[in-house]
Design a protein around this motif. Structure first.
Motif, PDB file in Angstrom:
ATOM      1  N   ASP A 164      35.645  44.910  37.222  1.00  0.00           N
ATOM      2  CA  ASP A 164      34.995  43.525  38.182  1.00  0.00           C
ATOM      3  C   ASP A 164      33.989  44.553  38.457  1.00  0.00           C
ATOM      4  N   ARG A 214      31.745  41.312  39.603  1.00  0.00           N
ATOM      5  CA  ARG A 214      32.503  40.823  40.282  1.00  0.00           C
ATOM      6  C   ARG A 214      33.250  41.108  41.272  1.00  0.00           C
ATOM      7  N   VAL A 215      32.590  41.466  42.854  1.00  0.00           N
ATOM      8  CA  VAL A 215      32.671  42.777  43.908  1.00  0.00           C
ATOM      9  C   VAL A 215      32.853  41.462  45.334  1.00  0.00           C
ATOM     10  N   GLN A 216      33.204  40.122  44.587  1.00  0.00           N
ATOM     11  CA  GLN A 216      33.314  39.942  46.545  1.00  0.00           C
ATOM     12  C   GLN A 216      34.894  39.666  46.530  1.00  0.00           C
ATOM     13  N   ALA A 217      35.234  39.992  47.879  1.00  0.00           N
ATOM     14  CA  ALA A 217      36.754  39.886  47.891  1.00  0.00           C
ATOM     15  C   ALA A 217      37.600  40.669  47.055  1.00  0.00           C
ATOM     16  N   SER A 252      40.923  41.681  48.187  1.00  0.00           N
ATOM     17  CA  SER A 252      41.903  40.661  48.780  1.00  0.00           C
ATOM     18  C   SER A 252      43.249  40.970  48.092  1.00  0.00           C
ATOM     19  N   PRO A 258      26.730  46.082  47.617  1.00  0.00           N
ATOM     20  CA  PRO A 258      27.244  44.637  46.964  1.00  0.00           C
ATOM     21  C   PRO A 258      27.998  44.021  47.302  1.00  0.00           C
ATOM     22  N   GLY A 259      28.429  42.357  48.076  1.00  0.00           N
ATOM     23  CA  GLY A 259      29.405  42.205  47.540  1.00  0.00           C
ATOM     24  C   GLY A 259      29.704  42.146  49.380  1.00  0.00           C
ATOM     25  N   ASP A 260      30.697  42.004  49.272  1.00  0.00           N
ATOM     26  CA  ASP A 260      30.903  42.073  51.435  1.00  0.00           C
ATOM     27  C   ASP A 260      31.605  43.167  51.613  1.00  0.00           C
ATOM     28  N   GLU A 278      31.557  46.146  54.061  1.00  0.00           N
ATOM     29  CA  GLU A 278      30.805  46.092  54.881  1.00  0.00           C
ATOM     30  C   GLU A 278      30.192  48.010  55.131  1.00  0.00           C
TER      31      GLU A 278
END
Length: 221
Positions: free
Chosen positions: A55, A60-63, A66, A113-115, A117
């Protein structure tokens, strides 16, 4: 605790190589054993780690942190053999290594990148910590002692130090064998000194080991 880009890259790449060797050693019976990670099987947990790297490579690094994403990664690889898991991980690792080697100092210091922080360095440290912890989850299921290279440990420790400082867990001076002492900032009334083995420190932060000095409300996971 400051981590240079080459240290972060070295720890990350070394940990992926070590994880691939661990997965390649697993028997069919080993894959069915239950781990301490939400009761997942060794196979599901290995699929999650491999899926994470694929990923990241695909952007594909959003969430990414999770549980739903972890479950999707494991489910997509539920019928994979150990050889196929190792092959996918090797391909992702090789591409990620090339990408990281091509990055400048400025790239490493830029926002991830992504969310997530933090910087790219912070993100790579977090990924390394995650693989160290999950490798220990798997070894625990196999009744094997935890293990990690000095390079990987340094990268994982940097992530724990950052997380504890963000939680204002200190003030504390952390003294780990093989490391220069470093400071954890915080708002406690008393300044503590924590003396521990580096691997014990990382595992305790990940909720896999009891460490009296690390009175965490919840693990760094």
């Amino acid at each position: 605790m400051t981590l240079a880009p080459d240290e972060a890259r070295g720890g990350f790449v070394t940990q992926l190589k070590d994880f691939a060797e661990l997965v390649s050693s697993l028997s069919a019976d080993d894959l069915e054993r239950t781990t301490s990670f939400h009761g997942w099987s060794v196979h599901a947990l290995a699929g999650h780690v491999v899926g994470t790297m694929s990923d990241v490579l695909a952007g594909r690094v959003q969430a990414l942190d999770s549980f739903d994403v972890a479950h999707r990664q494991a489910s997509e690889r539920s019928d994979y053999t150990t050889a196929k898991l190792v092959e996918e991980l090797a391909e992702a690792s090789a591409c990620l290594t090339v990408m990281l080697q091509a990055m400048s100092v400025e790239d490493w210091a830029s926002p991830a990148p992504g969310d997530f922080e933090g910087t790219v360095t912070d993100a790579i440290s977090a990924l390394t910590f995650d693989v160290v912890i999950h490798a220990s989850d798997i070894r625990g299921a196999l009744s094997q002692p935890p293990d990690a290279s000095s390079q990987s440990l340094r990268t994982a420790v940097a992530h724990v130090a950052r997380e504890l400082s963000e939680r204002r867990w200190g003030p504390a001076t952390v003294v780990l064998a093989g490391f220069d002492p470093f400071l954890i900032i915080g708002e406690s009334a008393e300044h503590r000194t924590v003396v521990a083995d580096a691997l014990d420190f990382v595992l305790a932060a990940g909720g896999l080991r009891d460490e009296p000095h690390l009175d965490l409300v919840e693990p760094v996971r």
